[in-house]
Enzyme design. Structure first.
Site, PDB file in Angstrom:
ATOM      1  N   HIS A  38     -22.853 -32.754  21.952  1.00 35.69           N
ATOM      2  CA  HIS A  38     -23.257 -32.243  20.561  1.00 35.69           C
ATOM      3  C   HIS A  38     -24.491 -31.612  20.557  1.00 35.69           C
ATOM      4  O   HIS A  38     -24.650 -30.565  19.753  1.00 35.69           O
ATOM      5  CB  HIS A  38     -23.586 -33.689  19.914  1.00 35.69           C
ATOM      6  N   SER A  89     -18.040 -39.404  22.984  1.00 32.79           N
ATOM      7  CA  SER A  89     -18.971 -40.670  22.335  1.00 32.79           C
ATOM      8  C   SER A  89     -18.191 -41.826  22.726  1.00 32.79           C
ATOM      9  O   SER A  89     -18.512 -42.876  23.089  1.00 32.79           O
ATOM     10  CB  SER A  89     -18.873 -40.729  20.695  1.00 32.79           C
ATOM     11  N   ARG A  90     -16.748 -41.684  23.017  1.00 32.74           N
ATOM     12  CA  ARG A  90     -15.828 -42.873  23.265  1.00 32.74           C
ATOM     13  C   ARG A  90     -15.984 -43.157  24.662  1.00 32.74           C
ATOM     14  O   ARG A  90     -15.661 -44.293  25.239  1.00 32.74           O
ATOM     15  CB  ARG A  90     -14.340 -42.741  23.178  1.00 32.74           C
TER      16      ARG A  90
HETATM   17  P1  AMP Z   1     -17.634 -36.273  17.052  1.00 25.91           P
HETATM   18  O1  AMP Z   1     -19.097 -36.658  16.960  1.00 25.91           O
HETATM   19  O2  AMP Z   1     -16.956 -36.758  18.095  1.00 25.91           O
HETATM   20  O3  AMP Z   1     -16.854 -36.051  15.972  1.00 25.91           O
HETATM   21  O4  AMP Z   1     -17.735 -34.561  17.519  1.00 25.91           O
HETATM   22  C1  AMP Z   1     -18.654 -33.841  16.612  1.00 25.91           C
HETATM   23  C2  AMP Z   1     -18.554 -32.361  17.229  1.00 25.91           C
HETATM   24  O5  AMP Z   1     -19.009 -32.261  18.666  1.00 25.91           O
HETATM   25  C3  AMP Z   1     -16.960 -31.949  17.115  1.00 25.91           C
HETATM   26  O6  AMP Z   1     -17.292 -30.341  16.758  1.00 25.91           O
HETATM   27  C4  AMP Z   1     -16.707 -31.693  18.662  1.00 25.91           C
HETATM   28  O7  AMP Z   1     -15.625 -31.029  19.060  1.00 25.91           O
HETATM   29  C5  AMP Z   1     -17.989 -31.733  19.370  1.00 25.91           C
HETATM   30  N1  AMP Z   1     -18.264 -32.151  20.570  1.00 25.91           N
HETATM   31  C6  AMP Z   1     -17.608 -33.381  20.944  1.00 25.91           C
HETATM   32  N2  AMP Z   1     -17.589 -33.829  22.390  1.00 25.91           N
HETATM   33  C7  AMP Z   1     -18.136 -32.333  22.786  1.00 25.91           C
HETATM   34  C8  AMP Z   1     -18.103 -31.841  24.030  1.00 25.91           C
HETATM   35  N3  AMP Z   1     -17.923 -32.729  25.101  1.00 25.91           N
HETATM   36  N4  AMP Z   1     -18.580 -30.694  24.131  1.00 25.91           N
HETATM   37  C9  AMP Z   1     -18.614 -29.707  23.075  1.00 25.91           C
HETATM   38  N5  AMP Z   1     -18.631 -30.452  22.090  1.00 25.91           N
HETATM   39  C10 AMP Z   1     -18.076 -31.437  21.980  1.00 25.91           C
END
Ligand code: AMP
Length: 280
Positions: free
Chosen positions: A37, A187-188
């Site tokens: 993030h 996050s998981r």
């Molecule tokens: P989430 O909180 O999982 O909904 O993710 C929020 C944003 O962070 C989304 O655009 C995801 O694709 C991005 N994201 C999640 N994990 C990663 C990662 N390892 N590297 C880059 N971006 C990520």
């Protein structure tokens, strides 16, 4: 960093930023923040004058109620991280702020991208994603929305959504941030034991194997080989290992030199469903 919990307060801030003519970068998240993030935030700070981040665990994109219930929430820690990453505004709404009781339910005509891979395994997921991103883009009207390649199909869906709603926002995709072991940050991952964190590296290893062998192996055979590697590492069930065209996610029938390819994986390790992908 200024924290906004109400749409009314966000509206005032957005109006005042727009008056100054400054560009805005928007990074939507569901919290439980990690370096992945933060890399999106860094990207936003590079290209935009003002960075707005949101934390909202969007219930409408969870097809599995158990997954929603177990989604990690670490808001205090997230706020500290966002402050040190120099985010200007954090939008931290409640479900009622995003979905007022009288708001009509929309349907988005996302086309076939909605029905394959993640869409096939998580019915309704992308309608939920489209709904929340539509709401956030309409409220914030950012110059840029920055999203991770980690959620490859989500990027495709949001590209389609931007076209459907005629938004002026430009979508910027940021590369997947990984642990040194190759494991994509997620996050998981917080729900995995130490041993499972080790096992989980089988996904990136299988993706690398796929990249290495795409030239000399039939795509369906290669998918099978990658699935077997994941099963051997303790994954199961495996929702998909798919070798696809990156533009529409249809399966590659035969690889030709120089072809753009994306390999996508979704699989369970214990109760936790992990996804990853690699562009070739
Ligand atoms: P989430 O909180 O999982 O909904 O993710 C929020 C944003 O962070 C989304 O655009 C995801 O694709 C991005 N994201 C999640 N994990 C990663 C990662 N390892 N590297 C880059 N971006 C990520």
């Amino acid at each position: 960093m200024i924290i906004l919990k109400k749409v009314a307060d966000l509206n005032k801030v957005v109006a005042s930023i727009h008056k100054t003519g400054k560009s805005t970068g928007f990074v939507p998240t569901m919290g439980a923040l990690h370096e992945g993030h933060l890399s999106l935030i860094e990207q936003s700070r590079k290209i935009a004058d003002v960075t707005i981040c949101s934390i909202f665990v969007n219930p409408t994109q969870f097809n599995d109620p158990e997954d929603l219930k177990k989604y990690p929430i670490t808001t205090d820690q997230d706020i500290t991280l966002l402050e040190s990453a120099k985010v200007d505004y954090l939008f931290l709404p409640t479900v009622e702020e995003i979905y007022p009781k009288d708001s009509p339910k929309k349907h988005y005509d996302l086309g076939q991208i909605e029905t394959v891979l993640e869409g096939a395994h998580r019915p309704g997921h992308f309608q939920g994603v489209a709904e929340v991103i539509d709401r956030l883009l309409t409220l914030i009207k950012p110059s840029y929305i920055i999203m991770g390649q980690k959620d490859f199909q989500q990027v495709k869906v949001v590209t389609k959504l931007i076209e459907l709603i005629g938004s002026q926002t430009k979508l910027v995709t940021s590369p997947t941030h990984r642990e040194q072991t190759g494991l994509a940050l997620s996050s998981r991952n917080a729900r995995l034991s130490q041993q499972e964190l080790q096992q989980a590296t089988a996904i990136s290893k299988a993706l690398l194997y796929g990249r290495q062998h795409i030239k000399d192996t039939d795509p369906r055979t290669l998918e099978q080989e990658m699935s077997s590697q994941l099963m051997a590492a303790g994954f199961g069930p495996i929702d998909y290992v798919a070798i696809c065209h990156p533009n529409n996610l249809s399966p590659i029938q035969q690889y030709q030199t120089g072809m753009d390819v994306v390999i996508l994986v979704a699989a369970f390790l214990g109760q936790v469903r992990l996804i990853d992908n690699m562009l070739i």
